[in-house]
Design a protein around this motif. Structure first.
Motif, mmCIF file in Angstrom:
data_model
loop_
_atom_site.group_PDB
_atom_site.id
_atom_site.type_symbol
_atom_site.label_atom_id
_atom_site.label_comp_id
_atom_site.label_asym_id
_atom_site.label_seq_id
_atom_site.Cartn_x
_atom_site.Cartn_y
_atom_site.Cartn_z
ATOM 1 N N GLY A 50 44.143 45.604 30.425
ATOM 2 C CA GLY A 50 43.134 44.935 31.238
ATOM 3 C C GLY A 50 43.377 43.435 31.284
ATOM 4 O O GLY A 50 44.470 42.954 30.952
ATOM 5 N N GLU A 51 42.338 42.732 31.670
ATOM 6 C CA GLU A 51 42.494 41.296 31.941
ATOM 7 C C GLU A 51 42.258 40.419 30.704
ATOM 8 O O GLU A 51 43.172 39.796 30.191
ATOM 9 C CB GLU A 51 41.513 40.935 33.061
ATOM 10 N N ALA A 52 41.006 40.392 30.268
ATOM 11 C CA ALA A 52 40.626 39.477 29.188
ATOM 12 C C ALA A 52 39.289 39.931 28.623
ATOM 13 O O ALA A 52 38.519 40.599 29.318
ATOM 14 C CB ALA A 52 40.492 38.054 29.735
ATOM 15 N N ALA A 90 44.682 47.263 25.504
ATOM 16 C CA ALA A 90 44.826 45.829 25.217
ATOM 17 C C ALA A 90 44.567 45.041 26.502
ATOM 18 O O ALA A 90 44.474 45.620 27.598
ATOM 19 C CB ALA A 90 46.228 45.525 24.694
ATOM 20 N N ASN A 91 44.452 43.758 26.348
ATOM 21 C CA ASN A 91 44.270 42.864 27.493
ATOM 22 C C ASN A 91 45.429 41.884 27.589
ATOM 23 O O ASN A 91 46.127 41.640 26.599
ATOM 24 C CB ASN A 91 42.985 42.047 27.320
ATOM 25 N N VAL A 92 45.567 41.279 28.762
ATOM 26 C CA VAL A 92 46.566 40.210 28.906
ATOM 27 C C VAL A 92 46.160 39.028 28.018
ATOM 28 O O VAL A 92 46.970 38.508 27.257
ATOM 29 C CB VAL A 92 46.679 39.767 30.379
ATOM 30 N N TYR A 164 42.528 49.839 40.076
ATOM 31 C CA TYR A 164 41.452 48.854 40.100
ATOM 32 C C TYR A 164 40.859 48.671 38.706
ATOM 33 O O TYR A 164 40.906 49.572 37.869
ATOM 34 C CB TYR A 164 40.357 49.303 41.069
ATOM 35 N N HIS A 165 40.301 47.490 38.495
ATOM 36 C CA HIS A 165 39.639 47.203 37.231
ATOM 37 C C HIS A 165 38.296 47.946 37.195
ATOM 38 O O HIS A 165 37.589 47.987 38.203
ATOM 39 C CB HIS A 165 39.404 45.688 37.126
ATOM 40 N N PRO A 166 37.936 48.519 36.035
ATOM 41 C CA PRO A 166 36.663 49.244 35.969
ATOM 42 C C PRO A 166 35.455 48.378 36.356
ATOM 43 O O PRO A 166 34.497 48.895 36.948
ATOM 44 C CB PRO A 166 36.560 49.695 34.514
#
Ligand code: URA
Length: 194
Positions: A50-52, A90-92, A164-166
């Protein structure tokens, strides 16, 4: 930007986790409650990126624990996997951007070596990249997510399926069908590998 200690590329899981927890390479360290390293099965074939961290993740130190996380857990359950077995999440970015603003390019640049090492250590068979920032970071592109869906990409030799992001899906329910198609593509890739 300050310099991070060398050696990330040789670290094991413990050392990498400690390095993230101690990281002060960008200013996001100043506002964090916890770093959010990652969670899940270290033997997993699937990796979700995911993103952050958001507010809840920053408070709990675990990725995807808020509303978006509940949706992610349901999506994974449909594939008969979950954060306790079969998938690592994990996230970026490992620290929360203030007010959930978008990650800055220099923050991504500082944090990406941690993610790369996580991928090397886990050696997943497939990566599911969720949302624009994860997708564009992993694939090193500025192409819109919608144009990258529906085919298999690579991140350091690991197959990547984008979706797509949840958190986006919670606001755009009709696109859930597209996300389901993306999950089916990822499952198909896994089936072909086994
Ligand atoms: N959104 C993300 O991309 N990651 C999280 O951990 C939580 C929300």
């Amino acid at each position: 930007m300050r310099q991070r200690m060398p050696g990330v590329t040789e670290m094991d899981w413990d050392a990498l986790g400690q390095s993230v927890a101690a990281c002060r390479a960008c200013r996001l360290c100043e506002g964090r409650t916890n770093t959010v390293f990652g969670v899940g099965d270290l033997q997993a074939d699937w990796m979700v990126i995911g993103e952050a961290p958001g507010e809840n993740e920053d408070l709990q130190g675990e990725p995807f624990v808020g509303q978006a996380g509940k949706l992610l857990d349901n999506m994974l359950a449909a594939l008969a996997i979950g954060r306790r077995k079969g998938v690592y999440i994990a996230n970026v970015l490992k620290c929360r951007p203030p007010g959930n603003r978008n990650p800055l390019p220099e923050e991504i640049a500082q944090c990406e070596p941690f993610l790369r090492r996580q991928v090397e250590l886990l050696q997943p068979k497939i990566i599911l990249a969720m949302g624009r920032f994860a997708v564009q970071t992993l694939l090193q592109t500025t192409e819109p997510l919608g144009r990258l869906r529906g085919r298999v990409h690579r991140y350091h030799d690991v197959p990547v399926v984008v979706t797509y992001h949840p958190a986006y899906l919670l606001r755009n329910l009709p696109d859930k069908a597209k996300a389901w198609a993306d999950l089916c593509l990822a499952q198909e890739v896994m089936r072909k590998l086994s």
